[in-house]
Scaffold this motif. Sequence first.
Motif, mmCIF file in Angstrom:
data_model
loop_
_atom_site.group_PDB
_atom_site.id
_atom_site.type_symbol
_atom_site.label_atom_id
_atom_site.label_comp_id
_atom_site.label_asym_id
_atom_site.label_seq_id
_atom_site.Cartn_x
_atom_site.Cartn_y
_atom_site.Cartn_z
ATOM 1 N N TYR A 83 20.971 40.130 6.123
ATOM 2 C CA TYR A 83 22.412 40.273 5.898
ATOM 3 C C TYR A 83 22.991 41.339 6.831
ATOM 4 C CZ TYR A 83 26.871 41.371 3.777
ATOM 5 O OH TYR A 83 28.207 41.602 3.589
ATOM 6 N N THR A 109 16.600 41.385 -5.109
ATOM 7 C CA THR A 109 16.619 40.726 -3.805
ATOM 8 C C THR A 109 15.355 41.114 -3.065
ATOM 9 O OG1 THR A 109 17.953 40.345 -1.821
ATOM 10 C CG2 THR A 109 17.927 42.586 -2.687
ATOM 11 N N GLY A 123 27.034 34.673 -3.004
ATOM 12 C CA GLY A 123 26.171 33.825 -2.200
ATOM 13 C C GLY A 123 25.988 34.324 -0.777
ATOM 14 N N ILE A 159 25.411 39.091 -3.828
ATOM 15 C CA ILE A 159 24.499 38.064 -4.343
ATOM 16 C C ILE A 159 25.288 37.030 -5.141
ATOM 17 C CG2 ILE A 159 22.567 37.623 -5.917
ATOM 18 C CD1 ILE A 159 21.447 40.379 -5.092
ATOM 19 N N LYS A 173 18.280 37.021 -6.995
ATOM 20 C CA LYS A 173 18.225 36.284 -8.252
ATOM 21 C C LYS A 173 18.336 37.250 -9.411
ATOM 22 C CE LYS A 173 13.380 35.987 -9.495
ATOM 23 N NZ LYS A 173 12.328 35.075 -9.883
ATOM 24 N N TYR A 231 10.116 41.221 -4.693
ATOM 25 C CA TYR A 231 11.495 41.570 -4.991
ATOM 26 C C TYR A 231 11.663 43.087 -5.068
ATOM 27 C CZ TYR A 231 12.144 36.694 -6.191
ATOM 28 O OH TYR A 231 12.220 35.334 -6.146
ATOM 29 N N ALA A 287 20.826 36.815 -0.397
ATOM 30 C CA ALA A 287 19.855 36.105 -1.227
ATOM 31 C C ALA A 287 19.364 37.027 -2.330
ATOM 32 C CB ALA A 287 18.678 35.640 -0.371
ATOM 33 N N MET A 314 23.277 31.076 1.699
ATOM 34 C CA MET A 314 22.284 31.871 0.998
ATOM 35 C C MET A 314 20.949 31.135 1.045
ATOM 36 S SD MET A 314 22.432 33.130 -2.910
ATOM 37 C CE MET A 314 21.107 32.639 -3.936
ATOM 38 N N THR A 315 19.931 31.855 1.369
ATOM 39 C CA THR A 315 18.608 31.234 1.391
ATOM 40 C C THR A 315 17.977 31.372 0.023
ATOM 41 O OG1 THR A 315 17.631 33.295 2.122
ATOM 42 C CG2 THR A 315 18.315 31.765 3.832
ATOM 43 N N ASP A 316 17.191 30.406 -0.363
ATOM 44 C CA ASP A 316 16.524 30.460 -1.656
ATOM 45 C C ASP A 316 15.322 31.394 -1.561
ATOM 46 O OD1 ASP A 316 18.264 28.741 -2.854
ATOM 47 O OD2 ASP A 316 17.116 26.953 -2.260
ATOM 48 N N LEU A 317 15.095 32.116 -2.647
ATOM 49 C CA LEU A 317 13.959 33.030 -2.706
ATOM 50 C C LEU A 317 12.805 32.320 -3.396
ATOM 51 C CD1 LEU A 317 15.795 36.285 -3.779
ATOM 52 C CD2 LEU A 317 14.998 35.681 -1.516
ATOM 53 N N ALA A 349 15.869 39.827 2.968
ATOM 54 C CA ALA A 349 17.217 39.297 2.765
ATOM 55 C C ALA A 349 18.265 40.363 3.092
ATOM 56 C CB ALA A 349 17.381 38.808 1.331
#
Length: 143
Positions: A57, A49, A34, A31, A39, A10, A37, A1-4, A53
């Motif tokens: 995916y 998201t 994982g 999400i 939050k 979003y 990506a 998972m890449t960090d946002l 992302a």
Amino acid sequence: MTDLKDNTQYITLKEASKLSGYSPDYLGQLIRKGKLAGKQVYLNVAWMTTEGAVREYLENNKTAGTRGILGITFRERMRRWTIAHTSGDQIIRAAERIIYTVIAILIAFCLFLLYAFGSNLFSLPKIHTDQSPGGTVGATIIH
């Protein structure tokens, strides 16, 4: 998972579901696992998201949800097919058949009521008068 990063745009899971064809619940599951990506926002109640992302995916997994590439659900495709293959004349003929059937049932019911109650109306008692030689008149009811 890449960090946002905080400066990214979003989108809600509902918007992401329209983009991907997956349900919002399934995207939230991805999400949490994982695999996508995203939050939590709003006091950790909702997931969000990014469009990138979701596209990443989809490219990595080569699968699409029930909506497919065009974002059209199966129900919508069936509705469009029905409209394309059903003319207005067929619908009118079906409605006429239904109306004529209801009218025929009502007429049959009215005839039944006429028969059931009409037989009692026409079988009224007959009154027979007798004249006796003394001048008195007597009446008797004959069924």
